[in-house]
Design a protein around this motif. Structure first.
Motif, PDB file in Angstrom:
ATOM      1  N   SER A 207       0.717  -1.198   0.038  1.00  0.00           N
ATOM      2  CA  SER A 207       0.020  -0.072  -0.072  1.00  0.00           C
ATOM      3  C   SER A 207       0.536   1.184   0.081  1.00  0.00           C
ATOM      4  N   THR A 208       2.056   1.309   0.657  1.00  0.00           N
ATOM      5  CA  THR A 208       2.909   2.318   0.656  1.00  0.00           C
ATOM      6  C   THR A 208       3.343   2.546  -0.712  1.00  0.00           C
ATOM      7  N   LEU A 209       4.005   1.381  -1.299  1.00  0.00           N
ATOM      8  CA  LEU A 209       4.234   1.726  -2.721  1.00  0.00           C
ATOM      9  C   LEU A 209       3.226   2.363  -3.565  1.00  0.00           C
TER      10      LEU A 209
ATOM     11  N   GLY B  52      12.750  -7.056   1.915  1.00  0.00           N
ATOM     12  CA  GLY B  52      14.200  -7.089   1.502  1.00  0.00           C
ATOM     13  C   GLY B  52      14.785  -7.215   3.065  1.00  0.00           C
ATOM     14  N   LYS B  53      14.270  -6.657   4.138  1.00  0.00           N
ATOM     15  CA  LYS B  53      14.862  -7.030   5.298  1.00  0.00           C
ATOM     16  C   LYS B  53      14.783  -8.225   6.110  1.00  0.00           C
ATOM     17  N   ASN B  54      13.420  -8.867   5.757  1.00  0.00           N
ATOM     18  CA  ASN B  54      12.987 -10.035   6.314  1.00  0.00           C
ATOM     19  C   ASN B  54      13.557 -11.383   5.778  1.00  0.00           C
TER      20      ASN B  54
ATOM     21  N   ASN C 101      11.520  -4.530  -1.112  1.00  0.00           N
ATOM     22  CA  ASN C 101      11.333  -3.319  -0.369  1.00  0.00           C
ATOM     23  C   ASN C 101      12.000  -3.272   0.902  1.00  0.00           C
ATOM     24  N   LYS C 102      12.015  -2.041   1.689  1.00  0.00           N
ATOM     25  CA  LYS C 102      12.361  -1.861   2.703  1.00  0.00           C
ATOM     26  C   LYS C 102      13.994  -1.789   2.717  1.00  0.00           C
ATOM     27  N   MET C 103      14.485  -1.724   1.596  1.00  0.00           N
ATOM     28  CA  MET C 103      16.067  -1.254   1.556  1.00  0.00           C
ATOM     29  C   MET C 103      16.344   0.042   1.894  1.00  0.00           C
TER      30      MET C 103
HETATM   31  P1  GDP Z   1       1.145  -3.879   2.805  1.00  0.00           P
HETATM   32  O1  GDP Z   1       0.294  -4.538   3.826  1.00  0.00           O
HETATM   33  O2  GDP Z   1       1.838  -4.865   2.238  1.00  0.00           O
HETATM   34  O3  GDP Z   1       0.170  -3.166   1.957  1.00  0.00           O
HETATM   35  O4  GDP Z   1       2.185  -2.944   3.672  1.00  0.00           O
HETATM   36  P2  GDP Z   1       1.992  -1.486   4.077  1.00  0.00           P
HETATM   37  O5  GDP Z   1       2.276  -0.637   2.916  1.00  0.00           O
HETATM   38  O6  GDP Z   1       0.769  -1.248   4.784  1.00  0.00           O
HETATM   39  O7  GDP Z   1       3.218  -1.187   4.936  1.00  0.00           O
HETATM   40  C1  GDP Z   1       3.478  -2.071   6.079  1.00  0.00           C
HETATM   41  C2  GDP Z   1       4.495  -1.354   7.167  1.00  0.00           C
HETATM   42  O8  GDP Z   1       5.683  -1.303   6.441  1.00  0.00           O
HETATM   43  C3  GDP Z   1       3.967   0.231   7.486  1.00  0.00           C
HETATM   44  O9  GDP Z   1       4.342   0.227   8.901  1.00  0.00           O
HETATM   45  C4  GDP Z   1       4.970   0.871   6.373  1.00  0.00           C
HETATM   46  O10 GDP Z   1       5.265   1.993   6.953  1.00  0.00           O
HETATM   47  C5  GDP Z   1       5.999   0.044   6.300  1.00  0.00           C
HETATM   48  N1  GDP Z   1       7.001   0.145   5.187  1.00  0.00           N
HETATM   49  C6  GDP Z   1       6.480   0.049   4.121  1.00  0.00           C
HETATM   50  N2  GDP Z   1       7.645   0.576   3.014  1.00  0.00           N
HETATM   51  C7  GDP Z   1       8.572   0.473   3.858  1.00  0.00           C
HETATM   52  C8  GDP Z   1       9.900   0.737   3.379  1.00  0.00           C
HETATM   53  O11 GDP Z   1      10.456   1.041   2.325  1.00  0.00           O
HETATM   54  N3  GDP Z   1      10.989   0.923   4.530  1.00  0.00           N
HETATM   55  C9  GDP Z   1      10.415   0.439   5.899  1.00  0.00           C
HETATM   56  N4  GDP Z   1      11.391   0.633   7.005  1.00  0.00           N
HETATM   57  N5  GDP Z   1       9.100   0.538   6.131  1.00  0.00           N
HETATM   58  C10 GDP Z   1       8.153   0.465   5.179  1.00  0.00           C
END
Ligand code: GDP
Ligand code: GDP
Length: 437
Positions: A17-19, A93-95, A120-122
């Protein structure tokens, strides 16, 4: 050519959702207000380097309470495979790689759809060490991104647009009538298509020179060439889940864009739904021809008023398309199915009809004599003449002394007069105004 569709698939919390929000920005296409839908929007129009596409967030598919994550992901993947041209598989990517990731990766690989893997999360590129473990998913080079920090997104979008399907609309010449069969899941689209294709003297063949997936069905009948657009999702699908229904709208819009004429199927027991109205409105606004078919007519008890009652009801719900033929059919028994191709041919003829300027202006002059435009602040609109400038859909320019004096209801009046004389059955007609001193 309709816009390519890109769907984001991935485990919960990987950042879909963030992306989505990052890429879609503020271009909101539809807000989803159905209760229980966690995302406030499921798709949006997006753009990168002047390439436009539709982005879908499959995270909006809510798990039923007993669902486990994997089951939910499989549904997402099914929707994406059914709906999208390109699937963006997002992992954390972290997990590192999880077993659910492996299962979904396998499903996506088998689908033969174009899949792009993004880690993601890199957030700091020092993390990059992990990324290599994602090669085991067999989806090629992972693109590393951070959706929250907006890192790597340009590279990702570059890869996405490089993989867009090639333009392929030129493959059909103007003789081929392009038909989109639209309607909610289970209204009987595939049954109807199979019925029509199964009729005597319908010759179905492979699509000549298609570059896209073989998703269109080409056939000849009654000395005409037709193609049913985007039949892949319709004809092959086995089962459909209730909560993915909204995603079928995205595919419908794309099919409407490529079509000349839409067959809109509604279920006799459900009538016109909000989704139907949206799609019909889209077809109208895009100048497409339309036929509304009330399917499963065999299922209801009928008396001498039933026919009219149902048709009136559909008309009332689609008041902006008084030109559309509406009739009940049964894909099951075949009732009135053989009328459909005749109607399509007739509408296609009307869409291609050109009215000579002289004849057209006789009609307009008479209409103006019978009902003069009203004066606005002491000024009177003068209709100088009308000319048809193009076809498919038919377009008219109305030359006037001052456009500002024209009231839309008067345009509607002229349209009615034109239709009284020339019918233009099944197709919208378009008017523009021009000042001429
Ligand atoms: P979805 O369930 O796949 O749609 O995930 P969300 O977009 O709701 O994100 C889940 C969590 O991961 C949220 O707390 C986001 O802020 C966090 N998040 C998303 N993208 C990133 C990222 O690039 N880096 C970090 N550190 N956290 C992220
Ligand atoms: P689609 O999802 O719109 O392609 O719908 P299908 O063609 O798969 O049809 C959904 C269900 O409705 C199937 O069980 C069909 O047999 C049934 N069906 C389709 N058309 C008719 C019809 O005219 N009458 C009846 N009674 N059932 C129909």
């Amino acid at each position: 050519m309709s816009r390519p569709i890109v769907a984001i698939v991935g485990r919960p919390n990987v950042g879909k959702s963030t992306l989505f929000n990052r890429i879609a920005g503020k271009r909101i296409a539809i807000t989803e207000d159905t209760p229980g839908v966690t995302r406030d929007r499921i798709y949006a129009e997006a753009e990168w380097l002047n390439k436009y596409f539709t982005l879908i967030d499959t995270g909006g598919i809510e798990p039923a309470s007993e669902d486990i994550i994997l089951k939910q992901m499989k549904r997402q993947a099914e929707v994406a495979i059914d709906t999208a041209d390109i699937i963006l598989f997002l992992v954390d990517g972290k997990n590192g790689v999880t077993s659910a990731d492996r299962d979904v990766a396998e499903m996506l690989r088998k689908s033969k759809k174009k899949v792009i893997l993004a880690c993601n999360k890199m957030d700091k590129f020092v993390d990059e060490g992990n990324i290599f473990e994602f090669y085991e998913l067999g989806i090629g080079d992972p693109v590393s991104i951070s959706s929250t920090e907006a890192l790597g997104l340009g590279d990702l979008l570059d890869v996405i647009i490089e993989n867009f399907p090639e333009e392929s609309d030129t493959e059909y010449n103007d003789e081929v009538i392009k038909v989109a069969v639209i309607g909610k899941p289970n209204v009987g689209k595939s049954s109807l298509i199979n019925r029509i294709l199964g009729q005597e003297r319908v010759i179905v063949s492979d699509i000549p020179g298609t570059t896209r997936d073989a998703i269109d069905t080409y056939f000849k009948s009654k000395d005409h060439e037709f193609v049913f657009i985007d039949t892949a999702g319709i004809r092959k699908r086995k089962k459909i889940y209730d909560n993915i229904e909204k995603y079928s709208v995205v595919r419908s819009f794309a099919a409407v864009e490529r079509a000349d004429i839409c067959l809109m199927i509604i279920d006799v027991n459900e009538g016109v739904t909000e989704q139907d109205t949206k799609i019909a409105g889209y077809a109208h606004d895009n100048g497409k021809g339309i036929i509304v078919l009330i399917n499963k007519w065999d299922l209801i008890e009928k008396d001498d008023k039933t026919y009219k009652t149902f048709i009136d009801d559909v008309r009332n719900k689609l008041p902006f398309m008084t030109y559309a033929p509406i009739f009940p059919i049964s894909a099951l028994t075949g009732q009135r199915v053989n009328k459909i191709l005749d109607e399509i041919i007739e509408i296609n003829n009307f869409r291609n009809m050109r009215i000579a300027t002289g004849v057209l202006n006789d009609v307009i002059n008479e209409a103006v004599l019978m009902n003069q435009p009203r004066t606005v602040k002491g000024k009177r609109l003068k209709i100088l003449y009308v000319s048809q400038v193009s076809v498919c859909p038919p377009k008219f320019v109305i030359f006037v002394n001052n456009k500002e004096l024209m009231h839309f209801s008067y345009v509607r009046y002229l349209e009615n007069k034109i239709r009284e004389n020339f019918l233009f059955k099944g197709t919208p007609v378009v008017f523009t105004l021009k000042n001429r001193g």
